[in-house]
Design a protein around this motif. Structure first.
Motif, PDB file in Angstrom:
ATOM      1  N   ASN A 447       0.838  -1.203   0.000  1.00  0.00           N
ATOM      2  CA  ASN A 447       0.000   0.000   0.000  1.00  0.00           C
ATOM      3  C   ASN A 447       0.881   1.265   0.000  1.00  0.00           C
ATOM      4  O   ASN A 447       1.682   1.458   0.920  1.00  0.00           O
ATOM      5  CB  ASN A 447      -0.880  -0.056   1.260  1.00  0.00           C
ATOM      6  N   PRO A 448       0.739   2.129  -1.014  1.00  0.00           N
ATOM      7  CA  PRO A 448       1.582   3.334  -1.076  1.00  0.00           C
ATOM      8  C   PRO A 448       1.477   4.217   0.171  1.00  0.00           C
ATOM      9  O   PRO A 448       2.453   4.876   0.551  1.00  0.00           O
ATOM     10  CB  PRO A 448       1.039   4.091  -2.300  1.00  0.00           C
ATOM     11  N   GLN A 449       0.318   4.197   0.822  1.00  0.00           N
ATOM     12  CA  GLN A 449       0.191   4.997   2.055  1.00  0.00           C
ATOM     13  C   GLN A 449       1.102   4.431   3.151  1.00  0.00           C
ATOM     14  O   GLN A 449       1.675   5.177   3.938  1.00  0.00           O
ATOM     15  CB  GLN A 449      -1.252   4.963   2.551  1.00  0.00           C
ATOM     16  N   VAL A 450       1.209   3.130   3.176  1.00  0.00           N
ATOM     17  CA  VAL A 450       2.094   2.513   4.168  1.00  0.00           C
ATOM     18  C   VAL A 450       3.552   2.794   3.801  1.00  0.00           C
ATOM     19  O   VAL A 450       4.389   3.071   4.661  1.00  0.00           O
ATOM     20  CB  VAL A 450       1.819   0.994   4.287  1.00  0.00           C
ATOM     21  N   GLN A 451       3.832   2.758   2.513  1.00  0.00           N
ATOM     22  CA  GLN A 451       5.199   3.093   2.072  1.00  0.00           C
ATOM     23  C   GLN A 451       5.562   4.495   2.547  1.00  0.00           C
ATOM     24  O   GLN A 451       6.659   4.741   3.052  1.00  0.00           O
ATOM     25  CB  GLN A 451       5.302   3.017   0.546  1.00  0.00           C
ATOM     26  N   GLU A 452       4.618   5.396   2.383  1.00  0.00           N
ATOM     27  CA  GLU A 452       4.838   6.778   2.806  1.00  0.00           C
ATOM     28  C   GLU A 452       5.093   6.829   4.319  1.00  0.00           C
ATOM     29  O   GLU A 452       6.015   7.489   4.791  1.00  0.00           O
ATOM     30  CB  GLU A 452       3.606   7.626   2.422  1.00  0.00           C
ATOM     31  N   PHE A 453       4.259   6.084   5.060  1.00  0.00           N
ATOM     32  CA  PHE A 453       4.395   6.052   6.518  1.00  0.00           C
ATOM     33  C   PHE A 453       5.786   5.553   6.922  1.00  0.00           C
ATOM     34  O   PHE A 453       6.463   6.152   7.758  1.00  0.00           O
ATOM     35  CB  PHE A 453       3.300   5.146   7.119  1.00  0.00           C
ATOM     36  N   VAL A 454       6.215   4.454   6.300  1.00  0.00           N
ATOM     37  CA  VAL A 454       7.513   3.870   6.668  1.00  0.00           C
ATOM     38  C   VAL A 454       8.653   4.831   6.307  1.00  0.00           C
ATOM     39  O   VAL A 454       9.584   5.037   7.089  1.00  0.00           O
ATOM     40  CB  VAL A 454       7.704   2.484   5.991  1.00  0.00           C
ATOM     41  N   PHE A 455       8.534   5.446   5.141  1.00  0.00           N
ATOM     42  CA  PHE A 455       9.544   6.433   4.761  1.00  0.00           C
ATOM     43  C   PHE A 455       9.610   7.553   5.800  1.00  0.00           C
ATOM     44  O   PHE A 455      10.679   7.985   6.225  1.00  0.00           O
ATOM     45  CB  PHE A 455       9.246   7.011   3.374  1.00  0.00           C
ATOM     46  N   ARG A 456       8.415   7.998   6.225  1.00  0.00           N
ATOM     47  CA  ARG A 456       8.342   9.116   7.197  1.00  0.00           C
ATOM     48  C   ARG A 456       8.989   8.763   8.534  1.00  0.00           C
ATOM     49  O   ARG A 456       9.549   9.627   9.200  1.00  0.00           O
ATOM     50  CB  ARG A 456       6.890   9.524   7.445  1.00  0.00           C
ATOM     51  N   VAL A 457       8.864   7.503   8.942  1.00  0.00           N
ATOM     52  CA  VAL A 457       9.475   7.105  10.225  1.00  0.00           C
ATOM     53  C   VAL A 457      10.958   7.486  10.199  1.00  0.00           C
ATOM     54  O   VAL A 457      11.489   8.099  11.132  1.00  0.00           O
ATOM     55  CB  VAL A 457       9.321   5.575  10.458  1.00  0.00           C
ATOM     56  N   ILE A 458      11.610   7.152   9.095  1.00  0.00           N
ATOM     57  CA  ILE A 458      13.048   7.433   8.985  1.00  0.00           C
ATOM     58  C   ILE A 458      13.280   8.921   8.725  1.00  0.00           C
ATOM     59  O   ILE A 458      14.116   9.565   9.378  1.00  0.00           O
ATOM     60  CB  ILE A 458      13.669   6.610   7.823  1.00  0.00           C
ATOM     61  N   ASP A 459      12.529   9.449   7.781  1.00  0.00           N
ATOM     62  CA  ASP A 459      12.740  10.843   7.385  1.00  0.00           C
ATOM     63  C   ASP A 459      12.522  11.794   8.568  1.00  0.00           C
ATOM     64  O   ASP A 459      13.286  12.739   8.755  1.00  0.00           O
ATOM     65  CB  ASP A 459      11.791  11.174   6.220  1.00  0.00           C
TER      66      ASP A 459
END
Ligand code: DGJ
Length: 728
Positions: A447-459
């Protein structure tokens, strides 16, 4: 005449030699010592005619098959370079499809090929194959690294049919070997038991190495393996192929000993629960299958692979690495700002570069005080860290050390705000009871929304604390109850998960190209060369008992260079601090102990060991590794790291057997030295108050050290001996 015989055997059609020569296209994939040679038959099948040590004369490849008197093939496809299913082939396919019209047959014939020289060392060969009946094609890719004898193979699948095609199997590679016998070395494991080797002779039929775990995919089995030809290869003798699927998810490697006694290896993504619906003009690209081939034993093969990994694959493989102090085993979840501040001072006192804060720093509604809660809620826990990560980074810097942090962004505990808010992001069967692995579930990275979420954790971590210097990326759970609320086609789930993960990692690396990241998965549950393009190092195992580690690191070292192996000194096992530290030095050194509780001598030793390590780490990271004495074959283990100039090295020696009077009774032969060079050997990393039994003034020729050897004097009083060898 020979060409004529060859054609008769291969295709059953008798052609004149001249005609055959004129018609036949031979495509070699060659590196410094290895060749895989493909040939297009008169009926446009693409077959393998040779796989082995490179011949001095290219023209002679065409004669190879004429020297075989094996039984007939019946189909002309047993040696196919990429075996299609449903037409003539009766063997395990590389590819199986259902066409848009419901037909299950596939045939692939050679269309053309193109060789590109990427640079002096790297070449890329593309071979296009097409079905004569359906508008369906596969392009085979062979990327070869000449000096390192390494080849990557992958394929691209596409079609222009009037509707979707379903791919049932879609291998990366299909190689074909001919030898009197095949010996497989494979690995199995579990938590704290990674990389347990098994060697067996392959018998007829199919042996499959695979995983269906989704994430933490290597928990029971990694994709790395070796096949020795004829007889089991040793370190310095024998013909051996090392293989690996460059993929972090479900992989499958079929090793089929066929009716003609030849070995077909078909490797790639596991097609388990993964029928893939391919739209017209969509390109399906498989991950790469990696192999290296050696005619001179396992040692050369692994040194080639190490060099390749450092130069071309592993993120920042030629760069620096940070030594560190981790707090996982010294505090577990029980820490606060004050305790951490004290640990920064310990980090500095120890002399390592960085403090790594592990699990337990986050979540408020369901605080992460044990492993039952909090995953998914990546806000600092206010009770433990009222001033946040930023203040930790600053304080660490003020104390003269860098700061790194643990995350597990793909995961969620049911006891978390994230789960409450976004159940639709969680991999779970909507109508079934949830089943947990370490009390947690996996987020749906398709899910692209989850991808975004995971990216945000690091970012977000980097945005708030730009000086953050290290990430440990953990992944503890496997995927149970595979189901995505986002995907329409559940059969795409496992593949889309991995695509999602790589997209996130790609994005992270675009923004943060070189910040060191450790690939961890509840130990070594995810170690592969696809992931290592984004990570600078991996965590081999939670088992840090040094005795176990000698064996485990030994096995990992066949496939991965020392610079990529994070080895921490902990309190696991019964060995003294010196033994534990010496073992951890054979890679990227870290500590996870309570420094403040070390006795005076232990602390002194550890501080000195860090200094010694700093002085020799470049040899360990960038040098050539020679496995000298195998712990599985005797009472002593010995490993040498030697610089490229063959003038400086470090030799680690351990007693691995506690029985009476065991030790290094015989000298251990060194390898890789200059025969005419003169060398001195001294013991380093001595424990305070002890003296060495090694005479550091003696001079030996390389010839002597390689033919007679050197005795490190390992025994029950000297269970761990580190030697430095230098040319004089
Ligand atoms: C599993 C890892 O392998 C450990 O090193 C540690 O980070 C724990 N997870 C934390 O939960």
């Amino acid at each position: 005449m020979q060409a004529k015989v060859y054609l008769t055997t291969l295709s059953g059609v008798l052609l004149s030699a001249q005609f055959a020569m004129a018609q036949q296209i031979t495509i070699p994939v060659q590196t410094a010592h290895h060749a895989q040679v493909l040939q297009v038959t008169d009926s446009k099948d693409l077959n393998t005619i040779y796989f082995g040590e490179k011949l001095a004369n290219d023209a002679e490849y065409a004669m190879v098959q004429s020297t075989y008197r094996q039984s007939g093939d019946y189909t002309n496809q047993l040696s196919a370079a990429y075996t299609p299913a449903g037409s003539r082939s009766l063997a395990e396919p590389a590819i199986a499809v259902t066409h848009a019209d419901g037909n299950n047959s596939l045939d692939l014939r050679y269309v053309n090929h193109e060789l590109t020289k990427v640079d002096d060392n790297v070449s890329l060969l593309k071979i296009r194959l097409k079905d004569p009946v359906y508008d369906f094609e596969v392009t085979l890719f062979y990327k070869s690294w000449f000096k390192e004898d390494v080849v990557e193979q992958w394929s691209e699948i596409r079609h222009r049919e009037k509707g979707n095609v379903v791919l049932h199997k879609f291998a990366s590679a299909n190689v074909h070997l001919q030898a009197p016998a095949y010996w497989l070395t494979q690995y199995h494991g579990d938590w704290a038991k990674e990389m347990q080797p098994e060697e067996s002779r392959l018998t007829h039929g199919i042996k499959t190495l695979d995983t269906k775990l989704g994430t933490r995919a290597n928990l029971f089995q990694p994709s790395v393996f070796m096949v020795s030809l004829g007889k089991p290869a040793t370190e310095d003798e024998g013909t051996v192929l090392y293989g690996a699927v460059e993929y972090s998810g479900n992989f499958r490697v079929d090793l089929e000993l066929d009716p003609r006694d030849n070995l077909r290896i078909i490797a790639g993504i596991n097609n388990y629960a993964s029928d893939y619906t391919l739209a017209p003009d969509e390109v399906f690209t498989t991950p790469a299958f990696l192999y290296t081939f050696s005619g001179s034993g396992k040692g050369d093969a692994s040194r080639n692979l190490h060099r390749w990994a450092r130069n071309y694959k592993l993120l920042d493989g030629k760069g620096e690495r940070l030594t560190l102090l981790n707090n996982w085993e010294s505090t577990y979840f029980d820490f606060n700002e004050e305790k951490l501040f004290a640990l920064f001072k310990d980090t500095k006192a120890l002399g390592v570069d960085l403090f790594l804060l592990d699990d337990g720093w986050f979540a408020n509604k369901y605080p992460r005080n044990d492993d039952h809660a909090g995953l998914g809620d990546w806000q600092e826990n206010k009770t433990k860290l009222p001033n946040g990560i930023t203040s930790l980074v600053k304080q660490a810097q003020a104390d003269g050390v860098k700061f790194g942090i643990w995350v597990e962004p793909e995961m969620v505990n049911p006891k978390s705000e994230l789960y409450e808010k976004h159940k639709d992001w969680v991999i779970r069967q909507p109508k079934r009871e949830e089943h947990y692995f370490r009390n947690q579930l996996v987020l749906d990275l398709s899910n692209p929304q989850v991808q975004e979420f995971v990216f945000r954790v690091i970012d977000d971590l980097f945005t708030k604390s730009p000086d953050l210097a290290y990430i440990k990326w953990d992944c503890n759970a496997v995927i149970y109850n595979a189901y995505s609320a986002h995907l329409k086609n559940q059969s795409h789930f496992f593949i889309e998960y991995m695509r999602g993960l790589y997209k996130v990692l790609e994005r992270i690396r675009k923004k943060y190209p070189t910040v060191p990241m450790m690939l961890c998965s509840g130990g070594g549950g995810r170690v592969d060369y696809a992931a290592l393009q984004y990570f600078t190092e991996f965590w081999p195992s939670d088992n840090t008992d040094p005795l176990e580690r000698i064996f485990m690191q030994w096995e990992y070292s066949y496939f991965y260079p020392a610079i990529s192996s994070s080895n921490h000194v902990t309190d696991w096992g019964r060995q003294p601090l010196k033994f534990r530290t010496d073992v951890a030095m054979m890679g990227k050194l870290g500590f996870d102990i309570v420094v403040s509780k070390l006795g005076e001598n232990d602390l002194k030793y550890a501080q000195q060991a860090v200094k010694t390590y700093d002085a020799v780490k470049h040899i360990i990271w960038q040098g050539n590794q020679y496995r000298l004495a195998n712990p599985r074959e005797g009472s002593v283990a010995s490993v040498l790291y030697l610089d490229e100039k063959q003038s400086s090295g470090v030799i680690f020696n351990y007693l691995v057997n506690n029985r009476y009077d065991e030790g290094s009774k015989l000298p251990i032969r060194l390898k890789g030295l200059k025969a005419s060079g003169k060398y001195k050997i001294k013991e380093v990393n001595l424990y305070p108050g002890t003296t060495s039994t090694i005479d550091a003034e003696k001079v030996y020729s390389g010839d002597f050290l390689m033919k007679v050897g050197f005795n490190p004097d390992v025994n029950s009083r000297r269970t761990s001996v580190v030697l430095q060898i230098d040319e004089v």
